[in-house]
Design a protein around this motif. Sequence first.
Motif, PDB file in Angstrom:
ATOM      1  N   PHE A  67       2.866  -6.663   0.367  1.00 38.28           N
ATOM      2  CA  PHE A  67       1.498  -7.030   0.723  1.00 38.28           C
ATOM      3  C   PHE A  67       1.370  -7.514   2.165  1.00 38.28           C
ATOM      4  CE2 PHE A  67       2.446  -7.936  -3.737  1.00 38.28           C
ATOM      5  CZ  PHE A  67       1.642  -6.981  -4.326  1.00 38.28           C
ATOM      6  N   THR A  68       2.451  -7.449   2.925  1.00 39.18           N
ATOM      7  CA  THR A  68       2.444  -7.967   4.287  1.00 39.18           C
ATOM      8  C   THR A  68       1.578  -7.139   5.227  1.00 39.18           C
ATOM      9  OG1 THR A  68       4.653  -8.890   3.986  1.00 39.18           O
ATOM     10  CG2 THR A  68       3.911  -8.588   6.248  1.00 39.18           C
ATOM     11  N   ASN A  69       1.716  -5.842   5.196  1.00 43.14           N
ATOM     12  CA  ASN A  69       1.010  -4.980   6.147  1.00 43.14           C
ATOM     13  C   ASN A  69      -0.205  -4.279   5.571  1.00 43.14           C
ATOM     14  OD1 ASN A  69       2.811  -5.544   8.267  1.00 43.14           O
ATOM     15  ND2 ASN A  69       4.276  -4.105   7.400  1.00 43.14           N
ATOM     16  N   ASN A  70      -0.365  -4.318   4.260  1.00 39.86           N
ATOM     17  CA  ASN A  70      -1.488  -3.622   3.627  1.00 39.86           C
ATOM     18  C   ASN A  70      -2.239  -4.574   2.712  1.00 39.86           C
ATOM     19  OD1 ASN A  70      -0.803  -1.030   4.693  1.00 39.86           O
ATOM     20  ND2 ASN A  70       0.850  -0.944   3.211  1.00 39.86           N
ATOM     21  N   PHE A  71      -3.516  -4.755   2.999  1.00 35.63           N
ATOM     22  CA  PHE A  71      -4.326  -5.594   2.112  1.00 35.63           C
ATOM     23  C   PHE A  71      -4.623  -4.848   0.820  1.00 35.63           C
ATOM     24  CE2 PHE A  71      -8.430  -7.548   0.797  1.00 35.63           C
ATOM     25  CZ  PHE A  71      -7.918  -8.793   0.487  1.00 35.63           C
ATOM     26  N   TYR A  72      -4.948  -3.552   0.924  1.00 33.17           N
ATOM     27  CA  TYR A  72      -5.175  -2.727  -0.252  1.00 33.17           C
ATOM     28  C   TYR A  72      -3.934  -1.893  -0.524  1.00 33.17           C
ATOM     29  CZ  TYR A  72     -10.120  -3.659   0.710  1.00 33.17           C
ATOM     30  OH  TYR A  72     -11.331  -4.249   0.948  1.00 33.17           O
ATOM     31  N   ASN A  73      -3.553  -1.824  -1.784  1.00 38.55           N
ATOM     32  CA  ASN A  73      -2.406  -1.011  -2.190  1.00 38.55           C
ATOM     33  C   ASN A  73      -2.765  -0.202  -3.425  1.00 38.55           C
ATOM     34  OD1 ASN A  73       0.171  -1.684  -0.631  1.00 38.55           O
ATOM     35  ND2 ASN A  73      -0.688  -3.708  -1.012  1.00 38.55           N
ATOM     36  N   SER A  74      -2.127   0.933  -3.556  1.00 38.02           N
ATOM     37  CA  SER A  74      -2.237   1.732  -4.763  1.00 38.02           C
ATOM     38  C   SER A  74      -1.340   1.089  -5.816  1.00 38.02           C
ATOM     39  CB  SER A  74      -1.785   3.164  -4.469  1.00 38.02           C
ATOM     40  OG  SER A  74      -1.807   3.919  -5.647  1.00 38.02           O
ATOM     41  N   VAL A  75      -1.930   0.721  -6.944  1.00 39.27           N
ATOM     42  CA  VAL A  75      -1.199   0.020  -8.005  1.00 39.27           C
ATOM     43  C   VAL A  75      -1.314   0.814  -9.296  1.00 39.27           C
ATOM     44  CG1 VAL A  75      -1.038  -2.114  -9.361  1.00 39.27           C
ATOM     45  CG2 VAL A  75      -1.643  -2.223  -6.929  1.00 39.27           C
TER      46      VAL A  75
END
Length: 122
Positions: A67-75
Amino acid sequence: MTALVTVAGTPLPEPSEYSSSTSTLVDSARNVEGKVVGSVVRPDVAKIELKWRYLTAQQWASVLSLFTNNFYNSVTFFNQTTAGYTTRDMYVGDRSAGMWRRNPTTGEVMGFTDCSLNLIEV
């Protein structure tokens, strides 16, 4: 075996506890008669909460680094409303953990207890 939760293609360690909630977003207000007037903006918005009783310092750092570089992630997660796996864009909420112990010789943190985070659909 499929991981219970995968973030940005990375399977997370098997959580000790997993809970999910589903929300319906509604735009509403009350009219002059005091009755609710509203409409569904978006149904079935997912939130999952993960807890681990213990993770090594490296395991916890690896989870948090997603979660360091991306606020949104594919989960990809087990969705309670479909009884199957679903992939959605999510962001991470609060993350917390308690330090387990330090190596008495080097001072290195060895692990964490009660690690937790939640993932909320965008």
